[in-house]
Write an enzyme that holds these catalytic residues in place. Structure first.
Site, PDB file in Angstrom:
ATOM      1  N   ASN A  10     -25.826  -4.356 -17.694  1.00  0.00           N
ATOM      2  CA  ASN A  10     -26.088  -4.385 -16.418  1.00  0.00           C
ATOM      3  C   ASN A  10     -25.858  -2.886 -15.801  1.00  0.00           C
ATOM      4  OD1 ASN A  10     -26.849  -4.731 -13.562  1.00  0.00           O
ATOM      5  ND2 ASN A  10     -25.082  -5.903 -13.281  1.00  0.00           N
ATOM      6  N   LYS A  12     -26.733  -1.585 -12.856  1.00  0.00           N
ATOM      7  CA  LYS A  12     -26.221  -1.442 -11.489  1.00  0.00           C
ATOM      8  C   LYS A  12     -27.096  -0.128 -11.013  1.00  0.00           C
ATOM      9  CE  LYS A  12     -22.138  -4.166 -12.184  1.00  0.00           C
ATOM     10  NZ  LYS A  12     -20.911  -4.512 -11.529  1.00  0.00           N
ATOM     11  N   HIS A  96     -26.672 -11.881  -8.897  1.00  0.00           N
ATOM     12  CA  HIS A  96     -25.229 -11.332  -9.278  1.00  0.00           C
ATOM     13  C   HIS A  96     -24.389 -11.212  -7.980  1.00  0.00           C
ATOM     14  CE1 HIS A  96     -22.637  -7.912 -10.053  1.00  0.00           C
ATOM     15  NE2 HIS A  96     -22.804  -8.222 -11.379  1.00  0.00           N
ATOM     16  N   GLU A  98     -22.945  -9.182  -6.705  1.00  0.00           N
ATOM     17  CA  GLU A  98     -22.922  -7.847  -5.581  1.00  0.00           C
ATOM     18  C   GLU A  98     -24.126  -8.226  -4.840  1.00  0.00           C
ATOM     19  OE1 GLU A  98     -22.909  -5.010  -8.956  1.00  0.00           O
ATOM     20  OE2 GLU A  98     -20.875  -5.410  -9.095  1.00  0.00           O
ATOM     21  N   GLU A 168     -19.426 -14.954 -14.191  1.00  0.00           N
ATOM     22  CA  GLU A 168     -18.649 -13.802 -13.872  1.00  0.00           C
ATOM     23  C   GLU A 168     -17.723 -13.964 -12.578  1.00  0.00           C
ATOM     24  OE1 GLU A 168     -21.292 -10.167 -15.230  1.00  0.00           O
ATOM     25  OE2 GLU A 168     -21.954 -10.715 -13.109  1.00  0.00           O
ATOM     26  N   GLY A 174     -15.456  -5.175 -12.569  1.00  0.00           N
ATOM     27  CA  GLY A 174     -15.273  -3.875 -12.077  1.00  0.00           C
ATOM     28  C   GLY A 174     -13.623  -3.448 -11.957  1.00  0.00           C
ATOM     29  N   SER A 214     -15.365  -6.924 -16.697  1.00  0.00           N
ATOM     30  CA  SER A 214     -14.589  -6.179 -17.618  1.00  0.00           C
ATOM     31  C   SER A 214     -14.572  -6.459 -18.957  1.00  0.00           C
ATOM     32  CB  SER A 214     -13.016  -6.123 -16.707  1.00  0.00           C
ATOM     33  OG  SER A 214     -13.333  -5.609 -15.360  1.00  0.00           O
TER      34      SER A 214
HETATM   35  P1  PGA Z   1     -18.189  -4.848 -15.055  1.00  0.00           P
HETATM   36  O1  PGA Z   1     -19.199  -5.573 -14.515  1.00  0.00           O
HETATM   37  O2  PGA Z   1     -18.375  -4.991 -16.800  1.00  0.00           O
HETATM   38  O3  PGA Z   1     -18.349  -3.411 -14.872  1.00  0.00           O
HETATM   39  O4  PGA Z   1     -16.875  -5.602 -14.575  1.00  0.00           O
HETATM   40  C1  PGA Z   1     -19.856  -6.800 -14.967  1.00  0.00           C
HETATM   41  C2  PGA Z   1     -20.954  -7.223 -14.093  1.00  0.00           C
HETATM   42  O5  PGA Z   1     -20.942  -7.030 -12.811  1.00  0.00           O
HETATM   43  O6  PGA Z   1     -22.229  -7.655 -14.490  1.00  0.00           O
END
Ligand code: PGA
Length: 253
Positions: A10, A12, A96, A98, A168, A174, A214
């Site tokens: 992903n 983003k 997601h 976000e 998640e 992140g 992560s």
């Molecule tokens: P990350 O993000 O691997 O940077 O923690 C995962 C995601 O938001 O899909």
């Protein structure tokens, strides 16, 4: 039951169209004819068309990071499921955290998007996960259980085989703070149980559940060793060819 592992990057809001094409060209070279894992990349909308063109004839699948539920119309700034399908996407990430946090998405809008995506031949990757506060209050299972039920509400049993659920935990996204393999496994089994109860045990058995938050080359092997973790949705570590390729080629334990 064999569930083919699925590793999705992903991206983003990262990479221009040119950078995206360059990236998948290098990724394809790095992976060669690797077949043991299904590999998916989710670039920003504006990079989908050129990336799709570059991926033709390869095993790497394309995903959009979101889509609206209407087919067309006066919805400035939105992109519809048929458009996403037409540009060459097989998957679409929906809900997601976000999008839920910054763009007002709810289980209800996620549900509408999931239905629309399925109706247009797309495979939704549906994201769920609790916040740190919810985990600390002991609400993880209640909260994630409700997310799964509400996001999948009204779907036919056959739809289960077409979708992927991504667990998640928000506190792990992140932050460099991965859920332990045991913590993730516990929620994955729970999600599979909710799906078994709501739809069918057979459907739940084939459903692929990704872990996200992560995921890195140095923790993917232990996560993938868990029986109910069927892949990863990777943010940060999917932006670098070498680390994403290492995640794709995780070592089986
Ligand atoms: P990350 O993000 O691997 O940077 O923690 C995962 C995601 O938001 O899909």
């Amino acid at each position: 039951m064999m569930r083919t592992p699925i590793m999705a990057g992903n991206w983003k809001m990262h990479k221009t169209a040119r950078e995206a094409v360059e990236f998948v060209t290098r990724l394809q070279k790095e992976l060669g004819d690797w077949e043991e894992t299904e590999v998916v990349v989710a670039p920003p909308f504006v990079a989908l068309a050129p990336v799709a063109e570059r991926l033709q004839g390869t095993k790497i699948a394309l995903a959009a990071q979101d889509c609206f539920w209407e087919e067309q119309g006066a919805y400035t700034g939105e992109v519809s499921p048929p458009m996403v399908r037409d540009v060459g996407c097989r998957y679409v990430i929906i809900g997601h955290s976000e999008r839920r946090a910054y763009f007002g998405e709810t289980n209800e809008t996620v549900n509408k998007k999931v239905k629309a995506a399925l109706a247009h031949g797309l495979h939704p990757i549906i994201c769920v996960g609790e916040s740190l506060e919810q985990r600390e209050r002991g609400d993880t299972f209640t909260f994630v259980g409700r997310q799964v039920k509400e996001c999948l509400q009204g779907l036919e049993e056959a739809a289960i085989q077409k979708m992927v659920i991504a667990y998640e935990p928000i506190w792990a996204i992140g932050t460099g703070k991965t859920a332990t393999p045991e913590q993730a496994q516990e929620v994955h089994t729970f999600i599979r149980g909710v799906v078994a109860e709501t739809f069918s045990p057979q459907g739940a058995e084939v459903l692929r559940i990704q872990y996200g938050g992560s995921v890195k080359p140095d923790n993917v092997d232990e996560l993938m060793a868990q029986p109910d973790i069927d892949g990863a949705l990777v943010g940060g570590a999917s932006l670098v060819v070498e680390s994403f390729a290492r995640i794709v080629r995780f070592e089986r334990r």
